[in-house]
Design an enzyme around this catalytic site. Structure first.
Site, PDB file in Angstrom:
ATOM      1  N   ASN A  86       0.952  -1.316  -0.117  1.00  0.00           N
ATOM      2  CA  ASN A  86       0.088   0.019  -0.135  1.00  0.00           C
ATOM      3  C   ASN A  86       0.795   1.286  -0.228  1.00  0.00           C
ATOM      4  OD1 ASN A  86      -1.510   2.206   1.209  1.00  0.00           O
ATOM      5  ND2 ASN A  86      -3.315   1.015   1.688  1.00  0.00           N
ATOM      6  N   ASP A  88      -0.166   4.621  -0.323  1.00  0.00           N
ATOM      7  CA  ASP A  88      -0.905   5.695   0.067  1.00  0.00           C
ATOM      8  C   ASP A  88       0.038   6.850   0.952  1.00  0.00           C
ATOM      9  OD1 ASP A  88      -3.050   4.605  -1.121  1.00  0.00           O
ATOM     10  OD2 ASP A  88      -4.003   4.084   0.987  1.00  0.00           O
ATOM     11  N   HIS A  89       0.717   6.365   1.629  1.00  0.00           N
ATOM     12  CA  HIS A  89       1.468   7.104   2.540  1.00  0.00           C
ATOM     13  C   HIS A  89       2.486   7.955   1.788  1.00  0.00           C
ATOM     14  CE1 HIS A  89      -0.448   5.996   6.175  1.00  0.00           C
ATOM     15  NE2 HIS A  89       0.093   4.902   6.302  1.00  0.00           N
ATOM     16  N   ARG A 103       3.254  18.885   1.038  1.00  0.00           N
ATOM     17  CA  ARG A 103       3.932  20.138   0.538  1.00  0.00           C
ATOM     18  C   ARG A 103       3.332  20.497  -0.818  1.00  0.00           C
ATOM     19  NH1 ARG A 103       9.245  22.122   2.032  1.00  0.00           N
ATOM     20  NH2 ARG A 103       9.288  21.991   4.140  1.00  0.00           N
ATOM     21  N   HIS A 113      -5.565   3.593  -2.283  1.00  0.00           N
ATOM     22  CA  HIS A 113      -7.032   4.156  -1.912  1.00  0.00           C
ATOM     23  C   HIS A 113      -7.289   5.256  -2.452  1.00  0.00           C
ATOM     24  CE1 HIS A 113     -10.066   4.395   1.805  1.00  0.00           C
ATOM     25  NE2 HIS A 113     -10.545   4.641   0.617  1.00  0.00           N
ATOM     26  N   ARG A 122      -9.529   8.024  -2.090  1.00  0.00           N
ATOM     27  CA  ARG A 122     -10.642   8.310  -1.111  1.00  0.00           C
ATOM     28  C   ARG A 122     -11.401   9.812  -1.631  1.00  0.00           C
ATOM     29  NH1 ARG A 122     -10.713   8.013   4.443  1.00  0.00           N
ATOM     30  NH2 ARG A 122      -9.394   6.261   4.981  1.00  0.00           N
ATOM     31  N   ARG A 127      -7.231  12.732  -0.360  1.00  0.00           N
ATOM     32  CA  ARG A 127      -6.017  13.329   0.825  1.00  0.00           C
ATOM     33  C   ARG A 127      -4.825  12.558   0.528  1.00  0.00           C
ATOM     34  NH1 ARG A 127      -7.810  10.292   6.084  1.00  0.00           N
ATOM     35  NH2 ARG A 127     -10.011  11.189   5.945  1.00  0.00           N
ATOM     36  N   HIS A 128      -4.546  11.576  -0.205  1.00  0.00           N
ATOM     37  CA  HIS A 128      -3.549  11.117  -0.531  1.00  0.00           C
ATOM     38  C   HIS A 128      -3.400  10.677  -2.030  1.00  0.00           C
ATOM     39  CE1 HIS A 128      -5.362   7.536   0.789  1.00  0.00           C
ATOM     40  NE2 HIS A 128      -5.164   7.557   1.944  1.00  0.00           N
ATOM     41  N   GLU A 132      -8.317   0.414  -3.552  1.00  0.00           N
ATOM     42  CA  GLU A 132      -9.422   0.306  -2.371  1.00  0.00           C
ATOM     43  C   GLU A 132     -10.265   1.518  -2.554  1.00  0.00           C
ATOM     44  OE1 GLU A 132      -6.896   1.139   1.390  1.00  0.00           O
ATOM     45  OE2 GLU A 132      -6.315  -1.166   1.023  1.00  0.00           O
ATOM     46  N   THR A 174      -8.632   3.753   7.606  1.00  0.00           N
ATOM     47  CA  THR A 174     -10.162   2.841   7.427  1.00  0.00           C
ATOM     48  C   THR A 174     -10.316   2.300   8.865  1.00  0.00           C
ATOM     49  OG1 THR A 174      -9.170   2.475   5.385  1.00  0.00           O
ATOM     50  CG2 THR A 174     -11.175   1.382   6.234  1.00  0.00           C
ATOM     51  N   GLU A 196     -11.220  -9.461   2.395  1.00  0.00           N
ATOM     52  CA  GLU A 196     -10.185  -8.991   3.240  1.00  0.00           C
ATOM     53  C   GLU A 196     -10.382  -8.972   4.719  1.00  0.00           C
ATOM     54  OE1 GLU A 196      -7.164  -5.892   1.416  1.00  0.00           O
ATOM     55  OE2 GLU A 196      -6.671  -5.143   3.451  1.00  0.00           O
ATOM     56  N   HIS A 207      -4.253  -4.526   7.337  1.00  0.00           N
ATOM     57  CA  HIS A 207      -4.258  -3.342   8.543  1.00  0.00           C
ATOM     58  C   HIS A 207      -3.609  -3.579   9.800  1.00  0.00           C
ATOM     59  CE1 HIS A 207      -5.908   0.419  10.083  1.00  0.00           C
ATOM     60  NE2 HIS A 207      -6.216   0.719   8.764  1.00  0.00           N
ATOM     61  N   GLY A 208      -2.719  -2.797   9.765  1.00  0.00           N
ATOM     62  CA  GLY A 208      -1.769  -2.738  11.169  1.00  0.00           C
ATOM     63  C   GLY A 208      -0.694  -3.643  10.952  1.00  0.00           C
ATOM     64  N   GLY A 212       1.009  -1.268   4.364  1.00  0.00           N
ATOM     65  CA  GLY A 212       1.496  -0.056   4.175  1.00  0.00           C
ATOM     66  C   GLY A 212       2.300   0.755   4.816  1.00  0.00           C
TER      67      GLY A 212
HETATM   68  N1  PXP Z   1      -6.151  -3.136   3.723  1.00  0.00           N
HETATM   69  C1  PXP Z   1      -7.028  -1.999   3.628  1.00  0.00           C
HETATM   70  C2  PXP Z   1      -8.457  -2.362   3.195  1.00  0.00           C
HETATM   71  C3  PXP Z   1      -6.705  -0.640   3.985  1.00  0.00           C
HETATM   72  O1  PXP Z   1      -7.592   0.145   4.057  1.00  0.00           O
HETATM   73  C4  PXP Z   1      -5.468  -0.428   4.560  1.00  0.00           C
HETATM   74  C5  PXP Z   1      -5.459   0.900   5.127  1.00  0.00           C
HETATM   75  O2  PXP Z   1      -5.124   1.743   4.240  1.00  0.00           O
HETATM   76  C6  PXP Z   1      -4.430  -1.444   4.491  1.00  0.00           C
HETATM   77  C7  PXP Z   1      -4.864  -2.743   4.108  1.00  0.00           C
HETATM   78  C8  PXP Z   1      -2.838  -1.039   5.065  1.00  0.00           C
HETATM   79  O3  PXP Z   1      -2.971  -0.821   6.212  1.00  0.00           O
HETATM   80  P1  PXP Z   1      -1.717  -0.392   6.901  1.00  0.00           P
HETATM   81  O4  PXP Z   1      -1.300   0.847   6.375  1.00  0.00           O
HETATM   82  O5  PXP Z   1      -1.959  -0.380   8.435  1.00  0.00           O
HETATM   83  O6  PXP Z   1      -0.692  -1.677   6.615  1.00  0.00           O
END
Ligand code: PXP
Length: 235
Positions: free
Chosen positions: A6, A8-9, A17, A42, A44, A48-49, A68, A99, A149, A189-190, A211
């Site tokens: 992922n 996004d970050h 910036r 993702h 959104r 935002r990203h 996503e 999320t 998922e 996630h996490g 991510g």
């Molecule tokens: N899966 C889904 C559906 C998510 O929304 C996210 C966060 O954007 C992730 C996985 C990745 O989560 P993390 O950034 O905590 O690894």
């Protein structure tokens, strides 16, 4: 198990910036040299990203995109134009940091059944980001999703507190139920370098979408090394 990275970050940092750095396309190129399965992004509603152009630029690299998205007609329209490899429907609240919680599939079964039809007709694989809850899993079978998922956020929080057994067992039995219904199972996630080993104890997980931990680690060791370290733990 395969890795969906992922990114996004990277876009979050760039947007801080308002310029072009760090370049998300460069990041995607580095990631695609590693043995990742897909790039997860993702889009959104508030952008935002990830921005719309990011998706198209990265698709041009030949990347498998796991998009996503919220179940809205605006984003569905973009998905039908982009044709990512897969979409993962997620809940979306404007004020959330990330999320929170899984999608309520059971509460909007008929809507989602219709919503995913045109996506599947275009050959896009459809996944639902849900909590490991029996009613939600059965609803995913009902609407004919391809994948679920499993939301591993509660498990990850419990892991940090040193007591994740209950949350882990929920994931394990949720995966088993889903697979018995013919659904394929991903998780995310996490997940991080410390807790990911437990995913090996859940049978037949297909992909892990990760991510935050990988992008955070990349600050210290570089993106290539951060991905490789995670791949070592996943394989
Ligand atoms: N899966 C889904 C559906 C998510 O929304 C996210 C966060 O954007 C992730 C996985 C990745 O989560 P993390 O950034 O905590 O690894």
């Amino acid at each position: 198990m395969k890795l969906g990275l992922n990114i996004d970050h990277i876009a979050t940092l760039r947007n801080a910036r308002g310029g072009f750095e760090p370049d998300i396309v460069e990041a995607a190129k580095i990631a695609l040299q590693e043995d990742i399965f897909a790039l997860t992004m993702h889009l959104r509603e508030d952008r935002r990203h990830i921005k719309d152009d990011d998706l198209y630029s990265i698709k041009k690299l030949g990347a498998k995109i796991n998009l996503e998205m919220a179940a809205t007609s605006e984003i569905q329209h973009i998905a039908l134009d982009l044709i990512p490899y897969s979409v993962c429907l997620v809940p979306e609240k404007r004020l959330e940091i990330t999320t929170e919680g899984g999608l309520d599939v059971a509460g909007q079964k008929e809507y989602l059944k219709e919503f995913i039809k045109p996506l599947r007709e275009k050959g896009i694989i459809v996944s639902m980001f849900i909590d490991a809850d029996e009613e939600q899993i059965r609803a995913c079978e009902y609407i004919k999703a391809d994948y679920i998922e499993l939301h591993t956020g509660s498990f990850a929080n419990a892991f940090d507190k040193g007591n994740c057994e209950e949350e882990f067992q929920k994931l394990k039995s949720g995966a088993k139920l889903a697979q018995s219904l013919g659904l394929k199972v991903n998780a995310g996630h996490g997940l991080n370098y410390k807790n990911v080993y437990l995913m090996h104890k859940i049978d037949n997980l297909c992909e892990l979408n990760i991510g935050h931990s990988i992008i955070s680690r990349s600050i210290f060791v570089g993106l290539k090394n951060a991905i490789q370290e995670m791949l070592e733990l996943i394989k």
